[in-house]
Scaffold this motif. Sequence first.
Motif, PDB file in Angstrom:
ATOM      1  N   ARG A 174       0.838  -1.216   0.000  1.00  0.00           N
ATOM      2  CA  ARG A 174       0.000   0.000   0.000  1.00  0.00           C
ATOM      3  C   ARG A 174       0.864   1.254   0.000  1.00  0.00           C
ATOM      4  NH1 ARG A 174      -4.750  -0.570   4.509  1.00  0.00           N
ATOM      5  NH2 ARG A 174      -5.476  -2.684   4.010  1.00  0.00           N
ATOM      6  N   ALA A 178       1.151   4.001  -3.069  1.00  0.00           N
ATOM      7  CA  ALA A 178       0.782   5.408  -2.868  1.00  0.00           C
ATOM      8  C   ALA A 178       1.823   6.379  -3.390  1.00  0.00           C
ATOM      9  CB  ALA A 178       0.550   5.678  -1.381  1.00  0.00           C
ATOM     10  N   ARG A 185      -3.391   9.722  -2.068  1.00  0.00           N
ATOM     11  CA  ARG A 185      -3.593   8.315  -1.729  1.00  0.00           C
ATOM     12  C   ARG A 185      -3.269   8.075  -0.259  1.00  0.00           C
ATOM     13  NH1 ARG A 185      -1.321   4.802  -6.939  1.00  0.00           N
ATOM     14  NH2 ARG A 185      -2.871   5.567  -8.438  1.00  0.00           N
ATOM     15  N   PRO A 190      -7.323   2.887   1.877  1.00  0.00           N
ATOM     16  CA  PRO A 190      -7.041   2.847   0.440  1.00  0.00           C
ATOM     17  C   PRO A 190      -8.288   2.944  -0.421  1.00  0.00           C
ATOM     18  CG  PRO A 190      -6.862   0.656   1.398  1.00  0.00           C
ATOM     19  CD  PRO A 190      -7.034   1.611   2.539  1.00  0.00           C
ATOM     20  N   SER A 191      -8.210   3.774  -1.427  1.00  0.00           N
ATOM     21  CA  SER A 191      -9.266   3.842  -2.428  1.00  0.00           C
ATOM     22  C   SER A 191      -9.203   2.602  -3.305  1.00  0.00           C
ATOM     23  CB  SER A 191      -9.078   5.091  -3.287  1.00  0.00           C
ATOM     24  OG  SER A 191      -7.844   5.003  -3.995  1.00  0.00           O
ATOM     25  N   LEU A 194      -5.961   2.659  -5.202  1.00  0.00           N
ATOM     26  CA  LEU A 194      -4.796   2.272  -4.414  1.00  0.00           C
ATOM     27  C   LEU A 194      -4.816   0.778  -4.116  1.00  0.00           C
ATOM     28  CD1 LEU A 194      -2.235   2.803  -2.916  1.00  0.00           C
ATOM     29  CD2 LEU A 194      -3.558   3.689  -0.977  1.00  0.00           C
TER      30      LEU A 194
END
Length: 218
Positions: A174, A178, A185, A190-191, A194
């Motif tokens: 992660r 990012a 991000r 996390p989206s 991401l």
Amino acid sequence: MFGWCLRLAFWLVLAFAVALVLYRFVPVPSTLMLGRWLTLRSVERDWVPLEQISPNLIRAVIASEDQRFCSHRGVDWVELNAVLEDEDGPSRGASTLTMQTAKNVFLWPGRSYIRKGLEIPLAMTIDLAWGKQRVIEVYLNVAEWGHGVFGAEAAAQRYFRKPASRLTAAEAARLAGALPNPILRNPAKPSRALQSAAGRVQRRMGQLGSLGDCALPD
């Protein structure tokens, strides 16, 4: 005017040489950090040696940013040539971790042929003078992971409430995912984009094999 320019160039080269030797041994600031300090903005950064950074994060950034890190000498000429032949020019890829370190420590943000041209000799010099482990150590201590958040230790504490030495493979992926857009991000939340990037990083980590071992502490 010509003589003045020569003297300026001499002092710039001398300053770089002194910094190059000094930064081989001491904690290194980035130009973004210096800019924040000069404008009285906060900086979160706790320098840690490479031995106190999880191998998961070391391998994750190599897998994500520069899979040939251990085999090139600061510049990935194969990727760079591909970019130069692309009509988009320097607007995409080709920056190795060593080139990014040169940019973060000695140059300015932004994209231009001038900065890219300076990155190349700087990266080759840094690779020769510092070696792979020092390059990755500096990179992981100056990389930006949010507004005023610099370095692996500050990022690990901010997003996962743990030291960088204890990052899992998923958390490291992660953080590495990012890096292309650290301001937008959030590794802790996390989206979908991401999550997708982190998944790609983890797959690449599995494929990396021993290609990232040169950066691991002895």
